[in-house]
Enzyme design. Structure first.
Site, short mmCIF file in Angstrom:
data_model
loop_
_atom_site.label_atom_id
_atom_site.label_comp_id
_atom_site.label_asym_id
_atom_site.label_seq_id
_atom_site.Cartn_x
_atom_site.Cartn_y
_atom_site.Cartn_z
N ARG A 62 -1.61 -22.61 -11.30
CA ARG A 62 -1.42 -22.21 -9.91
C ARG A 62 -2.04 -23.20 -8.94
O ARG A 62 -1.63 -23.30 -7.78
CB ARG A 62 -1.94 -20.78 -9.70
CG ARG A 62 -1.12 -19.76 -10.48
CD ARG A 62 -1.67 -18.36 -10.33
NE ARG A 62 -2.96 -18.15 -10.95
CZ ARG A 62 -3.16 -17.78 -12.20
NH1 ARG A 62 -2.14 -17.56 -12.99
NH2 ARG A 62 -4.38 -17.63 -12.69
N GLU A 99 -13.47 -15.81 -16.73
CA GLU A 99 -13.84 -14.40 -16.53
C GLU A 99 -13.34 -13.62 -17.75
O GLU A 99 -13.93 -12.63 -18.15
CB GLU A 99 -13.17 -13.88 -15.25
CG GLU A 99 -13.67 -12.53 -14.80
CD GLU A 99 -12.83 -11.95 -13.67
OE1 GLU A 99 -11.89 -12.62 -13.21
OE2 GLU A 99 -13.13 -10.81 -13.27
P1 AMP Z 1 -13.38 -19.08 -13.28
O1 AMP Z 1 -13.44 -20.30 -14.16
O2 AMP Z 1 -14.08 -17.92 -13.88
O3 AMP Z 1 -13.84 -19.38 -11.87
O4 AMP Z 1 -11.86 -18.62 -13.21
C1 AMP Z 1 -10.95 -19.26 -12.38
C2 AMP Z 1 -9.64 -19.49 -13.07
O5 AMP Z 1 -9.20 -18.37 -13.81
C3 AMP Z 1 -8.55 -19.79 -12.07
O6 AMP Z 1 -7.67 -20.77 -12.61
C4 AMP Z 1 -7.84 -18.48 -11.88
O7 AMP Z 1 -6.45 -18.66 -11.73
C5 AMP Z 1 -8.14 -17.69 -13.15
N1 AMP Z 1 -8.64 -16.34 -12.87
C6 AMP Z 1 -9.87 -15.84 -13.21
N2 AMP Z 1 -10.02 -14.57 -12.82
C7 AMP Z 1 -8.88 -14.24 -12.19
C8 AMP Z 1 -8.43 -13.05 -11.52
N3 AMP Z 1 -9.19 -11.95 -11.44
N4 AMP Z 1 -7.20 -13.06 -10.96
C9 AMP Z 1 -6.42 -14.17 -11.04
N5 AMP Z 1 -6.79 -15.31 -11.64
C10 AMP Z 1 -8.00 -15.36 -12.22
#
Ligand code: AMP
Length: 179
Positions: A62, A99
């Site tokens: 995205r 996450e």
């Molecule tokens: P993080 O590395 O934990 O900051 O996660 C960010 C990445 O995971 C991004 O590429 C987001 O597209 C995806 N992502 C993590 N949590 C979500 C969520 N609740 N909704 C949509 N995308 C998420």
């Protein structure tokens, strides 16, 4: 600059995706709206107006949408951070925790030249692991992180921004993690 509520309204919340307990923030509803897409790209690009940027890095998948829009607007090229095994030439890799799981990303070693100022873009900041890995890749390859930008920042217990203290981080809307 649009207000955070503007973006909040255009983002779809999908409960329990990809697994129970995760509130998935779906930006497909934002980017299918022509004005939504245009405003998100413009607001992110404008937020980094004061920074010298040589390249815009998009994080799969995205992040590709917004990074391309920003790059076109500021007259720069795009570089891709992709899931392992997708990029065909020689790559550098960094691991990170999500996450909801573990993953890694790769960048072509020749995507960044020494001293390049790279703007790092994704759709969402959750724990910050993905952005940190991308920033580390930029630096490993001799580049400088010009900034980190995303549409959505999940706030509260994840403390994503704390991992990225060394960088200028911009998000267009901040949403508590469990909303
Ligand atoms: P993080 O590395 O934990 O900051 O996660 C960010 C990445 O995971 C991004 O590429 C987001 O597209 C995806 N992502 C993590 N949590 C979500 C969520 N609740 N909704 C949509 N995308 C998420």
């Amino acid at each position: 600059m649009q207000k955070p509520e503007y973006y909040d309204k255009l983002i779809r919340n999908v409960p329990d995706f990809p697994k129970k307990g995760i509130q998935f923030k779906d930006i497909t509803t934002l980017i299918k709206d022509p004005k939504g897409l245009e405003n998100a790209v413009n607001d992110l690009a404008d937020s980094f107006k004061g920074e010298k940027v040589d390249k815009v890095l998009g994080i799969e998948s995205r992040g590709f949408v917004f990074s391309t829009g920003i790059a076109l607007k500021i007259g720069k090229g795009v570089i891709l951070a992709r899931k392992p095994g997708k990029l065909p030439a020689k790559t550098e890799r960094a691991e990170y925790s999500l996450e909801y799981g573990k993953d890694s990303i790769e960048v072509h070693v020749d995507a960044i030249s020494k001293g390049d100022r790279v703007l790092v873009i994704d759709d969402l900041l959750a724990t910050g692991g993905t952005f940190l890995a991308a920033a580390q890749l930029v630096e490993k390859l001799g580049g400088v992180v010009a900034g980190i930008g995303c549409v959505i920042e999940l706030t509260g217990s994840l403390h994503g921004r704390d991992q990225l203290k060394n960088y200028k981080v911009v998000s267009l809307v901040q949403i508590p993690v469990h909303e």
